[in-house]
Write an enzyme that holds these catalytic residues in place. Structure first.
Site, PDB file in Angstrom:
ATOM      1  N   ASP A 159      31.611  40.131  47.871  1.00  0.00           N
ATOM      2  CA  ASP A 159      32.750  39.363  47.363  1.00  0.00           C
ATOM      3  C   ASP A 159      33.994  40.252  47.347  1.00  0.00           C
ATOM      4  O   ASP A 159      35.096  39.836  47.720  1.00  0.00           O
ATOM      5  CB  ASP A 159      32.440  38.841  45.957  1.00  0.00           C
ATOM      6  CG  ASP A 159      31.108  38.115  45.923  1.00  0.00           C
ATOM      7  OD1 ASP A 159      30.946  37.143  46.664  1.00  0.00           O
ATOM      8  OD2 ASP A 159      30.205  38.555  45.169  1.00  0.00           O
ATOM      9  N   HIS A 187      27.894  36.605  40.633  1.00  0.00           N
ATOM     10  CA  HIS A 187      27.959  36.424  42.087  1.00  0.00           C
ATOM     11  C   HIS A 187      27.632  34.966  42.377  1.00  0.00           C
ATOM     12  O   HIS A 187      26.509  34.610  42.705  1.00  0.00           O
ATOM     13  CB  HIS A 187      26.967  37.348  42.799  1.00  0.00           C
ATOM     14  CG  HIS A 187      26.815  37.014  44.255  1.00  0.00           C
ATOM     15  ND1 HIS A 187      27.835  37.149  45.158  1.00  0.00           N
ATOM     16  CD2 HIS A 187      25.774  36.518  44.957  1.00  0.00           C
ATOM     17  CE1 HIS A 187      27.428  36.758  46.352  1.00  0.00           C
ATOM     18  NE2 HIS A 187      26.181  36.358  46.259  1.00  0.00           N
TER      19      HIS A 187
HETATM   20  P1  NDP Z   1      18.171  36.409  53.829  1.00  0.00           P
HETATM   21  O1  NDP Z   1      17.729  37.732  54.274  1.00  0.00           O
HETATM   22  O2  NDP Z   1      19.260  35.722  54.589  1.00  0.00           O
HETATM   23  O3  NDP Z   1      18.627  36.458  52.297  1.00  0.00           O
HETATM   24  C1  NDP Z   1      17.856  37.086  51.315  1.00  0.00           C
HETATM   25  C2  NDP Z   1      18.450  36.855  49.959  1.00  0.00           C
HETATM   26  O4  NDP Z   1      19.752  37.403  49.885  1.00  0.00           O
HETATM   27  C3  NDP Z   1      18.597  35.388  49.554  1.00  0.00           C
HETATM   28  O5  NDP Z   1      18.172  35.271  48.209  1.00  0.00           O
HETATM   29  C4  NDP Z   1      20.071  35.153  49.669  1.00  0.00           C
HETATM   30  O6  NDP Z   1      20.510  34.209  48.717  1.00  0.00           O
HETATM   31  C5  NDP Z   1      20.602  36.487  49.251  1.00  0.00           C
HETATM   32  N1  NDP Z   1      22.013  36.719  49.500  1.00  0.00           N
HETATM   33  C6  NDP Z   1      22.837  37.332  48.651  1.00  0.00           C
HETATM   34  N2  NDP Z   1      24.057  37.409  49.117  1.00  0.00           N
HETATM   35  C7  NDP Z   1      24.040  36.829  50.311  1.00  0.00           C
HETATM   36  C8  NDP Z   1      25.020  36.581  51.273  1.00  0.00           C
HETATM   37  N3  NDP Z   1      26.267  36.922  51.099  1.00  0.00           N
HETATM   38  N4  NDP Z   1      24.673  35.973  52.396  1.00  0.00           N
HETATM   39  C9  NDP Z   1      23.412  35.586  52.590  1.00  0.00           C
HETATM   40  N5  NDP Z   1      22.436  35.791  51.691  1.00  0.00           N
HETATM   41  C10 NDP Z   1      22.743  36.388  50.562  1.00  0.00           C
HETATM   42  O7  NDP Z   1      16.943  35.412  53.709  1.00  0.00           O
HETATM   43  P2  NDP Z   1      15.722  35.161  54.685  1.00  0.00           P
HETATM   44  O8  NDP Z   1      15.149  33.872  54.259  1.00  0.00           O
HETATM   45  O9  NDP Z   1      16.088  35.430  56.103  1.00  0.00           O
HETATM   46  O10 NDP Z   1      14.723  36.323  54.293  1.00  0.00           O
HETATM   47  C11 NDP Z   1      14.151  36.446  53.051  1.00  0.00           C
HETATM   48  C12 NDP Z   1      12.900  37.240  53.215  1.00  0.00           C
HETATM   49  O11 NDP Z   1      12.429  37.550  51.929  1.00  0.00           O
HETATM   50  C13 NDP Z   1      11.771  36.501  53.945  1.00  0.00           C
HETATM   51  O12 NDP Z   1      11.305  37.348  54.958  1.00  0.00           O
HETATM   52  C14 NDP Z   1      10.740  36.283  52.856  1.00  0.00           C
HETATM   53  O13 NDP Z   1       9.432  36.375  53.370  1.00  0.00           O
HETATM   54  C15 NDP Z   1      11.044  37.420  51.945  1.00  0.00           C
HETATM   55  N6  NDP Z   1      10.636  37.312  50.562  1.00  0.00           N
HETATM   56  C16 NDP Z   1      10.016  38.409  50.058  1.00  0.00           C
HETATM   57  C17 NDP Z   1       9.586  38.460  48.783  1.00  0.00           C
HETATM   58  C18 NDP Z   1       8.926  39.692  48.316  1.00  0.00           C
HETATM   59  O14 NDP Z   1       9.030  40.724  48.929  1.00  0.00           O
HETATM   60  N7  NDP Z   1       8.204  39.645  47.211  1.00  0.00           N
HETATM   61  C19 NDP Z   1       9.772  37.326  47.894  1.00  0.00           C
HETATM   62  C20 NDP Z   1      10.474  36.229  48.475  1.00  0.00           C
HETATM   63  C21 NDP Z   1      10.885  36.247  49.778  1.00  0.00           C
HETATM   64  P3  NDP Z   1      20.845  32.672  49.094  1.00  0.00           P
HETATM   65  O15 NDP Z   1      19.524  32.057  49.424  1.00  0.00           O
HETATM   66  O16 NDP Z   1      21.470  32.145  47.868  1.00  0.00           O
HETATM   67  O17 NDP Z   1      21.760  32.732  50.284  1.00  0.00           O
END
Ligand code: NDP
Length: 328
Positions: A159, A187
């Site tokens: 931001d 945020h």
């Molecule tokens: P991303 O890598 O795009 O995003 C991950 C997180 O970052 C989301 O919560 C997203 O929030 C957040 N975020 C914060 N700021 C931003 C921003 N400016 N722009 C975009 N995202 C932002 O998500 P993916 O779905 O591609 O990947 C998530 C991964 O996490 C998957 O591989 C999944 O398997 C894994 N995962 C792992 C866990 C663990 O290790 N225990 C638990 C849950 C998931 P928002 O959704 O609000 O955009």
């Protein structure tokens, strides 16, 4: 040769993870002479994809990358961790109530906080990126009572960077001409990017802009809604810029902010500026000796007060909701 720093990234197979890992391994997180050992935490069904990313990391032959471990177990992932980047979170899906979202994330950030408490290195620093980032950071922090609370932070640097860029464009200056910009609060769409303390070549930014209508009706909403605008344009959420901001956040934390400037980060409130103690809220911060400290003594006018209060009220609501769910 230096001992490698253990860096754990959760959600490593996701979009942000993909943009983040290569920059960590090439030395941008900590500096060009600090070797790193990566630990990737993923949910079981994404471990294979994380292995694919690890193969690509191998293929870069990064001189600073001294190893990669991949696991679906939080205890293993955080054992000995120095820098924890909590990126993986449960995204809000259609029809999901806020309570469901908070509950799902509680199920992720509570065990991760416990694992950090149990096994992290003494100097551990935690950055939460996964949304709702401030409240997820609070959940993790509350389950890590042996770790100093100040080591848990959430990311508002994206931001901050977005605000720098919008302001630079408006004034026809470069981002390096701007100092002391602040993102206050959560945020989320309620965040408050503050131009009343920011300086542009020594002048107060709000005065340099001299256009309250632009500030209120263009600048603030553009910064707050930039994520949605990027999804609209790109067909996918921001990933490289989020990864870049995570790098900036940790780099500043470890290496310090420049003299005469500050940055923005969500850190545990000590009650400064009327933000209830214990909330993880964004403030103007300087980094010194490896610590983020809230900049003190700024005058807050009525306009800024109302905006800060609104965003902090949202954080209080989120905290109360996770309390009611028994997550903290
Ligand atoms: P991303 O890598 O795009 O995003 C991950 C997180 O970052 C989301 O919560 C997203 O929030 C957040 N975020 C914060 N700021 C931003 C921003 N400016 N722009 C975009 N995202 C932002 O998500 P993916 O779905 O591609 O990947 C998530 C991964 O996490 C998957 O591989 C999944 O398997 C894994 N995962 C792992 C866990 C663990 O290790 N225990 C638990 C849950 C998931 P928002 O959704 O609000 O955009």
């Amino acid at each position: 040769t230096r001992t490698p720093v253990n860096v754990t990234v959760t959600g490593a197979a996701g979009q942000i993870g993909y943009a983040l890992l290569f920059r960590i391994a090439s030395g941008h997180l900590l500096g060009p002479d600090v070797p790193v050992r990566l630990r990737l935490l993923e949910i079981p069904q994404a471990v294979k994809a994380a292995e694919g990313t690890a193969m690509e990391l191998d293929d870069c032959a990064f001189p600073l990358l001294s190893g990669i471990d991949i696991t679906d177990d939080a205890k293993t992932a955080f054992d000995g961790v120095n820098i924890a980047l909590l990126v993986g979170a449960r995204p809000r899906t259609k029809g999901m109530e806020r309570g469901d979202l908070l509950e799902a994330n509680g199920g992720i950030f509570k065990p991760q906080g416990e694992a950090i408490n149990a096994g992290a290195a003494d100097d551990v620093r935690v950055l939460v990126v996964g949304n709702p980032a401030n409240t997820n950071a609070l959940i993790a922090q509350q389950h890590a009572p042996d770790v100093p609370a100040e080591r848990f932070t959430a990311m508002t640097r994206l931001d901050h960077n977005r605000a720098l860029s919008q302001l630079a464009k408006k004034l026809g200056v470069t981002v390096s001409d701007i100092k002391k910009l602040t993102i206050w609060g959560n945020h989320s769409a309620t965040q408050y990017p503050d131009l009343f303390h920011a300086e542009v070549n020594g002048q107060v930014a709000a005065q340099a802009v001299n256009d309250q209508d632009w500030l209120e009706n263009t600048f603030i909403p553009t910064v707050a809604k930039r994520g949605a605008a990027i999804i609209e344009a790109r067909g996918a959420s921001s990933a490289a810029s989020a990864a870049n901001a995570a790098i900036d956040h940790v780099y500043s934390w470890v290496n310090g902010t420049p003299e005469g400037d500050w940055t923005s980060a969500a850190v545990v409130s000590d009650g400064s500026y009327g933000v209830p103690e214990g909330l993880i809220s964004s403030f103007p911060v300087v980094a010194k000796d490896g610590r983020y400290e809230i900049v003190q003594g700024l005058e807050i006018d009525d306009f800024s007060r109302a905006r800060i209060d609104a965003s902090v009220a949202e954080l209080v609501e989120e905290r109360d909701a996770v309390k009611a769910l028994g997550l903290i």
